[in-house]
Design a protein around this motif. Structure first.
Motif, mmCIF file in Angstrom:
data_model
loop_
_atom_site.group_PDB
_atom_site.id
_atom_site.type_symbol
_atom_site.label_atom_id
_atom_site.label_comp_id
_atom_site.label_asym_id
_atom_site.label_seq_id
_atom_site.Cartn_x
_atom_site.Cartn_y
_atom_site.Cartn_z
ATOM 1 N N ARG A 29 0.827 -1.200 0.000
ATOM 2 C CA ARG A 29 0.000 0.000 0.000
ATOM 3 C C ARG A 29 0.866 1.257 0.000
ATOM 4 O O ARG A 29 1.955 1.261 0.552
ATOM 5 N N PRO A 30 0.346 2.333 -0.587
ATOM 6 C CA PRO A 30 1.079 3.603 -0.531
ATOM 7 C C PRO A 30 1.307 4.032 0.920
ATOM 8 O O PRO A 30 0.594 3.623 1.838
ATOM 9 N N LEU A 31 2.293 4.875 1.098
ATOM 10 C CA LEU A 31 2.731 5.240 2.436
ATOM 11 C C LEU A 31 3.168 6.696 2.435
ATOM 12 O O LEU A 31 3.878 7.143 1.527
ATOM 13 N N THR A 32 2.753 7.442 3.461
ATOM 14 C CA THR A 32 3.245 8.799 3.661
ATOM 15 C C THR A 32 3.938 8.877 5.018
ATOM 16 O O THR A 32 3.335 8.541 6.045
ATOM 17 N N LEU A 53 8.625 3.161 -4.679
ATOM 18 C CA LEU A 53 9.491 4.291 -5.006
ATOM 19 C C LEU A 53 9.161 5.507 -4.169
ATOM 20 O O LEU A 53 8.034 5.671 -3.688
ATOM 21 N N VAL A 54 10.145 6.378 -3.996
ATOM 22 C CA VAL A 54 9.897 7.697 -3.421
ATOM 23 C C VAL A 54 9.225 8.533 -4.508
ATOM 24 O O VAL A 54 9.835 8.835 -5.534
ATOM 25 N N ALA A 482 12.455 3.051 -2.604
ATOM 26 C CA ALA A 482 12.210 3.408 -1.209
ATOM 27 C C ALA A 482 12.854 2.374 -0.291
ATOM 28 O O ALA A 482 12.204 1.692 0.491
ATOM 29 N N ASP A 483 14.183 2.253 -0.419
ATOM 30 C CA ASP A 483 15.003 1.482 0.521
ATOM 31 C C ASP A 483 15.500 2.501 1.540
ATOM 32 O O ASP A 483 16.416 3.295 1.248
ATOM 33 N N ALA A 510 12.037 -1.209 -0.695
ATOM 34 C CA ALA A 510 11.108 -0.938 -1.793
ATOM 35 C C ALA A 510 9.711 -0.636 -1.266
ATOM 36 O O ALA A 510 8.700 -1.103 -1.791
ATOM 37 N N GLY A 511 9.657 0.160 -0.207
ATOM 38 C CA GLY A 511 8.380 0.608 0.328
ATOM 39 C C GLY A 511 7.675 -0.351 1.248
ATOM 40 O O GLY A 511 6.587 -0.033 1.752
ATOM 41 N N ALA A 512 8.257 -1.516 1.498
ATOM 42 C CA ALA A 512 7.650 -2.502 2.393
ATOM 43 C C ALA A 512 8.450 -2.564 3.686
ATOM 44 O O ALA A 512 9.682 -2.558 3.665
ATOM 45 N N TRP A 513 7.748 -2.630 4.806
ATOM 46 C CA TRP A 513 8.429 -2.664 6.093
ATOM 47 C C TRP A 513 9.152 -3.984 6.287
ATOM 48 O O TRP A 513 8.567 -5.059 6.137
#
Length: 519
Positions: A29-32, A53-54, A482-483, A510-513
Protein backbone atom coordinates in the motif's frame (compact mmCIF):
# COMPACT_ATOMS: atom_id res chain seq x y z
CA UNK A 1 10.41 12.59 21.06
CA UNK A 2 7.80 9.90 21.73
CA UNK A 3 8.51 6.32 22.75
CA UNK A 4 10.42 4.80 19.78
CA UNK A 5 8.56 1.52 20.25
CA UNK A 6 5.20 3.00 19.28
CA UNK A 7 3.84 4.83 16.25
CA UNK A 8 4.45 8.49 17.01
CA UNK A 9 0.84 9.61 16.48
CA UNK A 10 -1.52 6.66 16.03
CA UNK A 11 -4.41 8.98 15.17
CA UNK A 12 -2.78 9.60 11.77
CA UNK A 13 -2.69 5.91 10.83
CA UNK A 14 -5.39 5.60 8.22
CA UNK A 15 -4.64 2.09 6.95
CA UNK A 16 -1.82 0.30 8.80
CA UNK A 17 0.39 -1.86 6.66
CA UNK A 18 0.74 -5.09 8.62
CA UNK A 19 2.36 -7.18 5.91
CA UNK A 20 5.08 -9.50 7.19
CA UNK A 21 8.68 -8.40 6.66
CA UNK A 22 10.23 -9.65 3.46
CA UNK A 23 10.50 -8.91 -0.21
CA UNK A 24 8.92 -5.77 -1.65
CA UNK A 25 5.45 -6.36 -2.93
CA UNK A 26 3.84 -4.92 -6.02
CA UNK A 27 0.65 -4.68 -3.94
CA UNK A 28 2.27 -2.85 -1.00
CA UNK A 29 0.00 0.00 0.00
CA UNK A 30 1.08 3.60 -0.53
CA UNK A 31 2.73 5.24 2.44
CA UNK A 32 3.25 8.80 3.66
CA UNK A 33 5.98 9.48 6.22
CA UNK A 34 5.21 12.75 7.98
CA UNK A 35 7.49 15.04 10.01
CA UNK A 36 10.74 13.24 9.27
CA UNK A 37 14.12 14.85 8.68
CA UNK A 38 15.08 14.17 5.07
CA UNK A 39 18.60 12.81 5.45
CA UNK A 40 21.14 13.45 8.20
CA UNK A 41 20.84 17.13 9.12
CA UNK A 42 18.08 17.53 6.55
CA UNK A 43 14.87 19.58 6.59
CA UNK A 44 11.71 18.40 8.30
CA UNK A 45 9.63 16.89 5.50
CA UNK A 46 6.77 14.66 4.45
CA UNK A 47 7.71 11.82 2.08
CA UNK A 48 5.24 9.98 -0.17
CA UNK A 49 6.03 6.39 -1.20
CA UNK A 50 4.13 4.47 -3.88
CA UNK A 51 4.88 1.28 -5.85
CA UNK A 52 8.14 0.86 -4.00
CA UNK A 53 9.49 4.29 -5.01
CA UNK A 54 9.90 7.70 -3.42
CA UNK A 55 7.18 9.56 -5.33
CA UNK A 56 7.15 13.03 -3.75
CA UNK A 57 8.73 15.14 -1.01
CA UNK A 58 6.93 18.04 0.69
CA UNK A 59 7.79 20.47 3.48
CA UNK A 60 6.53 19.05 6.77
CA UNK A 61 2.76 19.33 7.10
CA UNK A 62 2.13 19.95 3.40
CA UNK A 63 1.70 16.42 2.04
CA UNK A 64 -1.91 16.02 0.92
CA UNK A 65 -4.08 13.36 2.46
CA UNK A 66 -3.96 10.23 0.32
CA UNK A 67 -4.75 6.55 0.33
CA UNK A 68 -2.61 4.11 2.28
CA UNK A 69 -0.65 4.34 5.48
CA UNK A 70 0.24 7.66 7.07
CA UNK A 71 2.78 7.81 9.89
CA UNK A 72 3.88 10.75 11.98
CA UNK A 73 7.56 10.05 12.69
CA UNK A 74 7.91 12.84 15.24
CA UNK A 75 11.10 14.41 13.91
CA UNK A 76 13.11 11.24 13.45
CA UNK A 77 15.73 11.00 10.68
CA UNK A 78 15.16 9.28 7.32
CA UNK A 79 18.27 7.92 5.62
CA UNK A 80 19.04 5.90 2.49
CA UNK A 81 18.97 2.17 3.22
CA UNK A 82 22.30 0.79 4.39
CA UNK A 83 24.49 -1.80 2.68
CA UNK A 84 27.21 -4.02 4.05
CA UNK A 85 29.67 -4.32 1.19
CA UNK A 86 31.51 -7.39 2.47
CA UNK A 87 29.74 -10.27 4.22
CA UNK A 88 30.19 -14.05 4.46
CA UNK A 89 26.55 -14.73 5.21
CA UNK A 90 26.45 -18.46 5.95
CA UNK A 91 29.48 -18.17 8.20
CA UNK A 92 27.95 -15.18 9.98
CA UNK A 93 24.65 -17.03 10.45
CA UNK A 94 26.46 -20.09 11.82
CA UNK A 95 28.82 -18.08 14.01
CA UNK A 96 25.91 -16.84 16.06
CA UNK A 97 25.70 -20.41 17.40
CA UNK A 98 29.41 -21.11 18.01
CA UNK A 99 31.77 -20.69 20.94
CA UNK A 100 33.37 -17.24 20.90
CA UNK A 101 37.04 -17.37 21.93
CA UNK A 102 37.90 -13.87 20.72
CA UNK A 103 38.71 -12.79 24.26
CA UNK A 104 41.34 -15.49 24.81
CA UNK A 105 44.78 -14.07 25.54
CA UNK A 106 46.67 -17.28 24.86
CA UNK A 107 46.39 -20.66 23.19
CA UNK A 108 46.03 -22.26 26.61
CA UNK A 109 43.13 -19.97 27.49
CA UNK A 110 41.36 -20.71 24.21
CA UNK A 111 41.88 -24.45 24.67
CA UNK A 112 40.50 -24.31 28.22
CA UNK A 113 37.33 -22.57 27.00
CA UNK A 114 36.98 -25.14 24.23
CA UNK A 115 37.27 -27.99 26.72
CA UNK A 116 34.61 -26.51 28.99
CA UNK A 117 32.19 -26.01 26.10
CA UNK A 118 32.85 -29.48 24.64
CA UNK A 119 31.87 -31.07 27.97
CA UNK A 120 28.33 -29.68 27.51
CA UNK A 121 27.76 -31.14 24.02
CA UNK A 122 26.02 -34.40 23.15
CA UNK A 123 28.40 -37.34 22.50
CA UNK A 124 30.03 -37.24 19.07
CA UNK A 125 28.99 -33.68 18.16
CA UNK A 126 31.94 -31.68 16.79
CA UNK A 127 33.13 -28.77 18.89
CA UNK A 128 33.41 -25.61 16.77
CA UNK A 129 34.54 -22.20 17.96
CA UNK A 130 35.60 -18.97 16.35
CA UNK A 131 37.42 -15.71 16.84
CA UNK A 132 40.91 -16.57 18.02
CA UNK A 133 43.75 -14.12 17.34
CA UNK A 134 47.12 -15.81 17.77
CA UNK A 135 49.14 -12.89 16.42
CA UNK A 136 49.71 -11.59 19.95
CA UNK A 137 49.62 -14.86 21.91
CA UNK A 138 52.64 -15.83 24.02
CA UNK A 139 52.16 -19.49 23.10
CA UNK A 140 51.41 -21.28 19.84
CA UNK A 141 48.23 -23.16 18.96
CA UNK A 142 48.94 -26.90 18.77
CA UNK A 143 46.79 -29.97 18.38
CA UNK A 144 48.19 -31.45 21.59
CA UNK A 145 46.69 -28.58 23.63
CA UNK A 146 43.24 -29.38 22.26
CA UNK A 147 43.78 -33.16 22.47
CA UNK A 148 44.41 -32.91 26.20
CA UNK A 149 41.11 -31.12 26.80
CA UNK A 150 38.92 -32.48 24.00
CA UNK A 151 40.08 -36.07 23.40
CA UNK A 152 36.73 -37.63 22.52
CA UNK A 153 35.37 -35.58 19.62
CA UNK A 154 36.54 -33.41 16.70
CA UNK A 155 37.36 -29.86 17.79
CA UNK A 156 38.03 -26.93 15.51
CA UNK A 157 38.59 -23.23 16.19
CA UNK A 158 38.44 -20.73 13.33
CA UNK A 159 40.49 -17.55 13.55
CA UNK A 160 38.88 -14.14 13.61
CA UNK A 161 40.17 -13.35 10.11
CA UNK A 162 39.02 -16.74 8.67
CA UNK A 163 42.56 -17.46 7.42
CA UNK A 164 43.52 -20.05 10.07
CA UNK A 165 41.93 -23.10 11.65
CA UNK A 166 43.18 -24.92 14.73
CA UNK A 167 42.13 -28.57 15.04
CA UNK A 168 42.68 -31.40 17.47
CA UNK A 169 43.72 -34.85 16.24
CA UNK A 170 40.16 -36.08 15.87
CA UNK A 171 39.30 -32.97 13.86
CA UNK A 172 42.34 -33.43 11.62
CA UNK A 173 41.35 -37.04 10.98
CA UNK A 174 37.81 -35.94 10.12
CA UNK A 175 39.11 -33.64 7.35
CA UNK A 176 41.72 -36.12 6.07
CA UNK A 177 44.76 -34.44 7.60
CA UNK A 178 45.49 -36.81 10.45
CA UNK A 179 49.24 -36.60 9.88
CA UNK A 180 49.42 -32.80 10.19
CA UNK A 181 52.26 -31.97 12.61
CA UNK A 182 50.69 -29.04 14.53
CA UNK A 183 46.99 -28.89 13.76
CA UNK A 184 47.23 -25.21 12.77
CA UNK A 185 46.10 -24.86 9.17
CA UNK A 186 46.51 -21.61 7.28
CA UNK A 187 45.19 -20.12 4.02
CA UNK A 188 44.31 -22.78 1.40
CA UNK A 189 44.71 -25.65 3.89
CA UNK A 190 42.29 -23.86 6.20
CA UNK A 191 39.71 -23.21 3.46
CA UNK A 192 39.84 -26.80 2.28
CA UNK A 193 39.49 -28.16 5.80
CA UNK A 194 36.48 -25.99 6.60
CA UNK A 195 34.83 -27.09 3.35
CA UNK A 196 35.08 -30.71 4.55
CA UNK A 197 33.42 -30.14 7.90
CA UNK A 198 30.02 -31.68 8.55
CA UNK A 199 27.40 -29.08 7.74
CA UNK A 200 23.86 -28.44 8.80
CA UNK A 201 21.16 -29.37 6.32
CA UNK A 202 20.37 -26.92 3.54
CA UNK A 203 16.99 -26.28 5.15
CA UNK A 204 18.50 -25.50 8.55
CA UNK A 205 21.26 -23.35 7.06
CA UNK A 206 18.72 -21.35 5.09
CA UNK A 207 16.69 -20.87 8.26
CA UNK A 208 19.77 -19.52 10.06
CA UNK A 209 20.53 -17.19 7.14
CA UNK A 210 16.95 -15.93 7.13
CA UNK A 211 17.18 -15.16 10.84
CA UNK A 212 20.45 -13.31 10.28
CA UNK A 213 18.86 -11.28 7.47
CA UNK A 214 15.97 -10.25 9.71
CA UNK A 215 18.47 -9.19 12.38
CA UNK A 216 20.39 -7.17 9.76
CA UNK A 217 17.19 -5.40 8.67
CA UNK A 218 16.64 -4.42 12.30
CA UNK A 219 19.94 -2.49 12.12
CA UNK A 220 18.88 -0.62 8.96
CA UNK A 221 20.48 -2.94 6.43
CA UNK A 222 18.69 -3.15 3.08
CA UNK A 223 21.42 -4.91 1.08
CA UNK A 224 24.62 -6.94 1.30
CA UNK A 225 27.41 -8.10 -0.97
CA UNK A 226 27.84 -11.76 -0.08
CA UNK A 227 31.33 -13.24 -0.42
CA UNK A 228 30.52 -16.64 1.06
CA UNK A 229 32.78 -19.29 -0.53
CA UNK A 230 29.88 -21.07 -2.24
CA UNK A 231 27.67 -21.07 -5.33
CA UNK A 232 26.06 -17.88 -4.10
CA UNK A 233 23.82 -17.25 -7.08
CA UNK A 234 22.25 -20.71 -6.79
CA UNK A 235 22.00 -20.53 -3.01
CA UNK A 236 20.34 -17.11 -2.93
CA UNK A 237 18.00 -18.00 -5.79
CA UNK A 238 16.81 -20.95 -3.70
CA UNK A 239 16.44 -18.84 -0.55
CA UNK A 240 14.55 -16.04 -2.25
CA UNK A 241 12.24 -18.46 -4.03
CA UNK A 242 11.46 -20.25 -0.78
CA UNK A 243 11.05 -17.35 1.66
CA UNK A 244 10.62 -13.59 1.84
CA UNK A 245 14.21 -12.39 2.30
CA UNK A 246 14.24 -8.83 3.73
CA UNK A 247 17.42 -7.72 1.92
CA UNK A 248 18.82 -7.10 -1.51
CA UNK A 249 21.79 -9.35 -2.22
CA UNK A 250 24.69 -9.00 -4.64
CA UNK A 251 25.91 -12.58 -4.93
CA UNK A 252 29.62 -12.94 -5.63
CA UNK A 253 31.17 -15.46 -7.99
CA UNK A 254 34.18 -17.60 -7.09
CA UNK A 255 36.50 -19.50 -9.42
CA UNK A 256 34.61 -22.84 -9.32
CA UNK A 257 31.46 -21.12 -10.63
CA UNK A 258 33.11 -18.59 -12.95
CA UNK A 259 32.91 -20.36 -16.29
CA UNK A 260 29.32 -21.44 -15.69
CA UNK A 261 28.39 -17.83 -14.93
CA UNK A 262 30.13 -16.65 -18.11
CA UNK A 263 28.34 -19.39 -20.05
CA UNK A 264 25.00 -18.09 -18.80
CA UNK A 265 25.91 -14.56 -19.88
CA UNK A 266 25.74 -13.21 -16.33
CA UNK A 267 27.13 -9.73 -15.76
CA UNK A 268 27.87 -7.84 -12.54
CA UNK A 269 24.87 -5.72 -11.54
CA UNK A 270 22.39 -7.79 -13.54
CA UNK A 271 19.11 -8.37 -11.72
CA UNK A 272 18.13 -12.02 -11.58
CA UNK A 273 14.63 -13.47 -11.80
CA UNK A 274 13.66 -13.86 -8.15
CA UNK A 275 10.65 -12.57 -6.19
CA UNK A 276 10.89 -8.82 -5.79
CA UNK A 277 13.98 -8.61 -8.02
CA UNK A 278 16.19 -8.56 -4.93
CA UNK A 279 19.06 -10.69 -6.26
CA UNK A 280 21.78 -9.31 -8.49
CA UNK A 281 25.00 -10.70 -9.88
CA UNK A 282 27.92 -9.58 -7.76
CA UNK A 283 31.64 -9.38 -8.53
CA UNK A 284 34.18 -12.14 -9.08
CA UNK A 285 36.18 -12.73 -5.90
CA UNK A 286 39.87 -13.59 -5.90
CA UNK A 287 42.53 -13.59 -3.16
CA UNK A 288 46.03 -12.28 -3.83
CA UNK A 289 47.43 -12.65 -0.31
CA UNK A 290 46.54 -13.70 3.23
CA UNK A 291 45.92 -11.67 6.38
CA UNK A 292 47.71 -9.62 9.01
CA UNK A 293 46.99 -11.88 11.98
CA UNK A 294 48.46 -14.92 10.22
CA UNK A 295 51.39 -12.84 8.92
CA UNK A 296 50.48 -13.90 5.38
CA UNK A 297 49.46 -10.46 4.09
CA UNK A 298 51.95 -9.80 1.27
CA UNK A 299 54.22 -6.87 2.22
CA UNK A 300 57.28 -5.12 0.87
CA UNK A 301 59.02 -5.41 4.24
CA UNK A 302 59.64 -8.68 6.04
CA UNK A 303 57.73 -9.52 9.19
CA UNK A 304 59.56 -9.12 12.51
CA UNK A 305 61.41 -12.25 13.54
CA UNK A 306 61.81 -13.53 9.98
CA UNK A 307 64.76 -13.50 7.61
CA UNK A 308 64.07 -11.26 4.59
CA UNK A 309 63.90 -13.28 1.42
CA UNK A 310 63.10 -16.59 3.07
CA UNK A 311 59.76 -18.25 2.17
CA UNK A 312 56.91 -16.60 4.05
CA UNK A 313 59.00 -13.73 5.42
CA UNK A 314 57.05 -11.14 3.42
CA UNK A 315 53.71 -12.95 3.47
CA UNK A 316 52.00 -15.13 0.91
CA UNK A 317 51.54 -14.45 -2.79
CA UNK A 318 48.37 -16.33 -3.77
CA UNK A 319 48.34 -15.35 -7.47
CA UNK A 320 51.35 -14.40 -9.62
CA UNK A 321 51.09 -10.93 -11.18
CA UNK A 322 50.75 -12.07 -14.78
CA UNK A 323 48.05 -14.58 -13.87
CA UNK A 324 46.19 -11.81 -12.05
CA UNK A 325 46.28 -9.63 -15.16
CA UNK A 326 44.96 -12.52 -17.27
CA UNK A 327 42.11 -13.19 -14.84
CA UNK A 328 41.07 -9.54 -14.70
CA UNK A 329 41.13 -9.34 -18.48
CA UNK A 330 39.10 -12.54 -18.79
CA UNK A 331 36.32 -11.68 -16.35
CA UNK A 332 36.01 -8.02 -17.35
CA UNK A 333 35.71 -8.93 -21.03
CA UNK A 334 32.54 -10.81 -20.07
CA UNK A 335 31.05 -7.97 -18.03
CA UNK A 336 31.98 -9.37 -14.62
CA UNK A 337 33.79 -6.97 -12.33
CA UNK A 338 36.62 -8.29 -10.15
CA UNK A 339 36.75 -7.87 -6.37
CA UNK A 340 40.33 -8.59 -5.39
CA UNK A 341 41.36 -9.36 -1.82
CA UNK A 342 44.58 -7.46 -1.07
CA UNK A 343 45.78 -6.62 2.44
CA UNK A 344 49.55 -6.07 2.39
CA UNK A 345 51.14 -3.12 0.57
CA UNK A 346 52.85 -5.37 -1.95
CA UNK A 347 49.57 -7.17 -2.72
CA UNK A 348 47.78 -3.85 -3.18
CA UNK A 349 50.49 -2.53 -5.49
CA UNK A 350 50.36 -5.71 -7.56
CA UNK A 351 46.57 -5.53 -7.80
CA UNK A 352 46.55 -1.87 -8.79
CA UNK A 353 49.18 -2.67 -11.42
CA UNK A 354 46.83 -5.31 -12.81
CA UNK A 355 43.91 -2.88 -12.90
CA UNK A 356 46.13 -0.37 -14.69
CA UNK A 357 47.15 -2.98 -17.27
CA UNK A 358 43.57 -4.11 -17.96
CA UNK A 359 41.75 -0.77 -17.45
CA UNK A 360 38.59 -2.34 -16.05
CA UNK A 361 36.25 -1.35 -13.26
CA UNK A 362 36.42 -3.27 -10.01
CA UNK A 363 37.16 -3.30 -6.32
CA UNK A 364 39.99 -4.05 -3.96
CA UNK A 365 38.75 -5.76 -0.82
CA UNK A 366 40.39 -4.56 2.42
CA UNK A 367 43.29 -2.41 1.13
CA UNK A 368 44.67 -2.40 4.65
CA UNK A 369 48.32 -1.43 4.15
CA UNK A 370 49.20 0.93 1.30
CA UNK A 371 52.38 2.47 -0.02
CA UNK A 372 51.95 6.27 -0.17
CA UNK A 373 52.41 6.27 -3.94
CA UNK A 374 49.50 3.86 -4.36
CA UNK A 375 46.88 5.83 -2.43
CA UNK A 376 46.00 8.19 -5.33
CA UNK A 377 45.90 5.32 -7.81
CA UNK A 378 42.49 4.11 -6.62
CA UNK A 379 40.80 7.28 -7.87
CA UNK A 380 43.01 7.53 -10.95
CA UNK A 381 42.09 3.98 -12.01
CA UNK A 382 38.46 4.10 -10.88
CA UNK A 383 38.96 1.23 -8.43
CA UNK A 384 36.67 1.18 -5.41
CA UNK A 385 38.32 0.33 -2.11
CA UNK A 386 36.09 -1.89 0.01
CA UNK A 387 37.09 -1.26 3.62
CA UNK A 388 36.11 -2.79 6.95
CA UNK A 389 36.72 -0.06 9.56
CA UNK A 390 36.18 -2.30 12.57
CA UNK A 391 39.33 -4.17 11.51
CA UNK A 392 41.32 -0.99 12.14
CA UNK A 393 39.96 -0.82 15.67
CA UNK A 394 40.43 -4.51 16.44
CA UNK A 395 43.77 -4.97 14.66
CA UNK A 396 45.57 -1.98 16.17
CA UNK A 397 47.70 -4.03 18.59
CA UNK A 398 48.71 -6.73 16.13
CA UNK A 399 49.39 -4.04 13.50
CA UNK A 400 51.60 -2.11 15.92
CA UNK A 401 53.63 -5.28 16.43
CA UNK A 402 53.84 -6.74 12.92
CA UNK A 403 53.62 -3.51 10.88
CA UNK A 404 55.66 -1.38 13.26
CA UNK A 405 56.69 1.92 11.72
CA UNK A 406 54.14 1.58 8.93
CA UNK A 407 50.79 1.96 10.69
CA UNK A 408 50.45 5.60 9.63
CA UNK A 409 49.57 4.21 6.20
CA UNK A 410 47.46 1.30 7.45
CA UNK A 411 43.67 1.57 7.17
CA UNK A 412 44.29 4.98 5.61
CA UNK A 413 40.66 5.96 5.17
CA UNK A 414 41.09 9.73 5.36
CA UNK A 415 44.04 9.71 2.95
CA UNK A 416 42.03 7.64 0.47
CA UNK A 417 39.08 10.02 0.70
CA UNK A 418 41.33 13.04 0.27
CA UNK A 419 42.78 11.43 -2.86
CA UNK A 420 39.29 11.00 -4.33
CA UNK A 421 38.85 7.27 -3.79
CA UNK A 422 35.39 5.74 -3.53
CA UNK A 423 34.98 3.91 -0.22
CA UNK A 424 32.55 1.02 0.25
CA UNK A 425 32.12 0.15 3.93
CA UNK A 426 31.42 -3.31 5.28
CA UNK A 427 31.98 -5.64 8.20
CA UNK A 428 33.57 -8.78 6.75
CA UNK A 429 31.11 -10.62 9.02
CA UNK A 430 31.80 -12.94 10.78
CA UNK A 431 35.20 -11.23 11.28
CA UNK A 432 33.23 -8.31 12.75
CA UNK A 433 29.51 -8.11 13.55
CA UNK A 434 27.10 -7.37 10.73
CA UNK A 435 26.16 -3.98 12.14
CA UNK A 436 26.60 -0.89 9.95
CA UNK A 437 26.59 1.47 12.93
CA UNK A 438 29.53 -0.31 14.53
CA UNK A 439 31.25 -0.12 11.13
CA UNK A 440 30.60 3.60 10.76
CA UNK A 441 31.53 4.41 14.36
CA UNK A 442 34.86 2.62 13.88
CA UNK A 443 35.58 4.72 10.78
CA UNK A 444 34.60 7.95 12.53
CA UNK A 445 36.25 7.39 15.93
CA UNK A 446 39.15 4.94 15.23
CA UNK A 447 38.67 3.37 18.66
CA UNK A 448 36.44 0.68 20.11
CA UNK A 449 37.33 0.99 23.78
CA UNK A 450 38.50 3.58 26.28
CA UNK A 451 41.83 4.12 24.54
CA UNK A 452 42.46 7.24 22.46
CA UNK A 453 41.83 6.98 18.71
CA UNK A 454 44.42 4.96 16.82
CA UNK A 455 45.93 7.23 14.17
CA UNK A 456 43.17 9.82 14.55
CA UNK A 457 44.37 11.57 11.40
CA UNK A 458 42.70 8.73 9.46
CA UNK A 459 39.22 9.33 10.89
CA UNK A 460 36.54 10.21 8.35
CA UNK A 461 33.44 12.43 8.70
CA UNK A 462 30.07 10.89 9.54
CA UNK A 463 28.62 12.03 6.21
CA UNK A 464 31.29 10.11 4.29
CA UNK A 465 30.82 7.04 6.48
CA UNK A 466 27.09 7.16 5.74
CA UNK A 467 27.71 7.47 2.00
CA UNK A 468 30.15 4.56 2.09
CA UNK A 469 27.48 2.51 3.86
CA UNK A 470 24.75 3.44 1.37
CA UNK A 471 26.38 2.51 -1.94
CA UNK A 472 27.41 6.12 -2.34
CA UNK A 473 23.88 7.51 -2.01
CA UNK A 474 24.05 10.78 -0.07
CA UNK A 475 20.53 12.10 -0.75
CA UNK A 476 17.00 10.75 -0.92
CA UNK A 477 15.54 11.76 -4.27
CA UNK A 478 12.17 11.44 -5.94
CA UNK A 479 12.29 8.37 -8.18
CA UNK A 480 14.65 6.38 -5.92
CA UNK A 481 13.73 2.96 -4.64
CA UNK A 482 12.21 3.41 -1.21
CA UNK A 483 15.00 1.48 0.52
CA UNK A 484 15.11 3.60 3.66
CA UNK A 485 15.94 3.54 7.35
CA UNK A 486 14.39 5.63 10.11
CA UNK A 487 16.62 6.40 13.11
CA UNK A 488 15.74 7.90 16.48
CA UNK A 489 18.87 10.08 16.46
CA UNK A 490 20.53 12.14 13.75
CA UNK A 491 23.92 10.55 12.96
CA UNK A 492 25.46 13.98 12.31
CA UNK A 493 24.84 15.14 15.86
CA UNK A 494 25.01 11.79 17.68
CA UNK A 495 27.84 11.20 20.13
CA UNK A 496 30.17 8.26 19.59
CA UNK A 497 28.23 5.91 21.84
CA UNK A 498 24.89 6.71 20.20
CA UNK A 499 26.36 6.34 16.72
CA UNK A 500 27.77 2.93 17.63
CA UNK A 501 24.47 1.70 19.07
CA UNK A 502 22.16 3.77 16.87
CA UNK A 503 18.48 3.12 17.73
CA UNK A 504 16.84 2.09 14.45
CA UNK A 505 13.11 2.79 14.49
CA UNK A 506 12.18 1.16 11.19
CA UNK A 507 13.51 -0.12 7.87
CA UNK A 508 11.85 -0.12 4.46
CA UNK A 509 12.75 -2.18 1.40
CA UNK A 510 11.11 -0.94 -1.79
CA UNK A 511 8.38 0.61 0.33
CA UNK A 512 7.65 -2.50 2.39
CA UNK A 513 8.43 -2.66 6.09
CA UNK A 514 11.18 -5.11 7.02
CA UNK A 515 11.58 -3.77 10.56
CA UNK A 516 9.47 -1.54 12.73
CA UNK A 517 7.48 -1.35 15.96
CA UNK A 518 4.23 -2.29 14.20
CA UNK A 519 5.51 -5.60 12.80
Amino acid sequence: MNDPNTVANPNTVTDPNTEAPGAPSATARPLTLRRVHLGAGGPLSDVRIESGLVRAVFPAGEAPRADGQSLDLDGRTLLPGLWDSHVHMVQWAGLRRRLDVSGAGSAREAADATGRQAATLPPGEPMIGHGFRDGLWPDAPHKELLDALVPDRPALLISMDLHSAWLNSAGLAMVGRGDHPTGLLREDECIQAMAQLPTASVELTDQWVQEACVAAAARGITGIVDFEYADNIADWTRRMTGAAVPLRVAASIWSPQLEAAIGRGLRTGQTLDTPGGLLEVGPFKLLTDGSLNTRTALCHEAYPGTVPGEPGSHGLEQVPPQELVSLLRHVSSHGIEPAIHAIGDRANEMTLDAFEAVRCHGRIEHGQLLAPKDIPRFAELGVTVSIQPTHAVEDRDVADRHWAGRTHRAYAFADLLAAGAVLALGSDAPVAPLDPWLTMASAVTRTGDERPPWHPEQRIPVADALAGSSRGQRLIRVGDWADLVVTDADPLTADAGTLREMPVHATLLAGAWTHGPWL
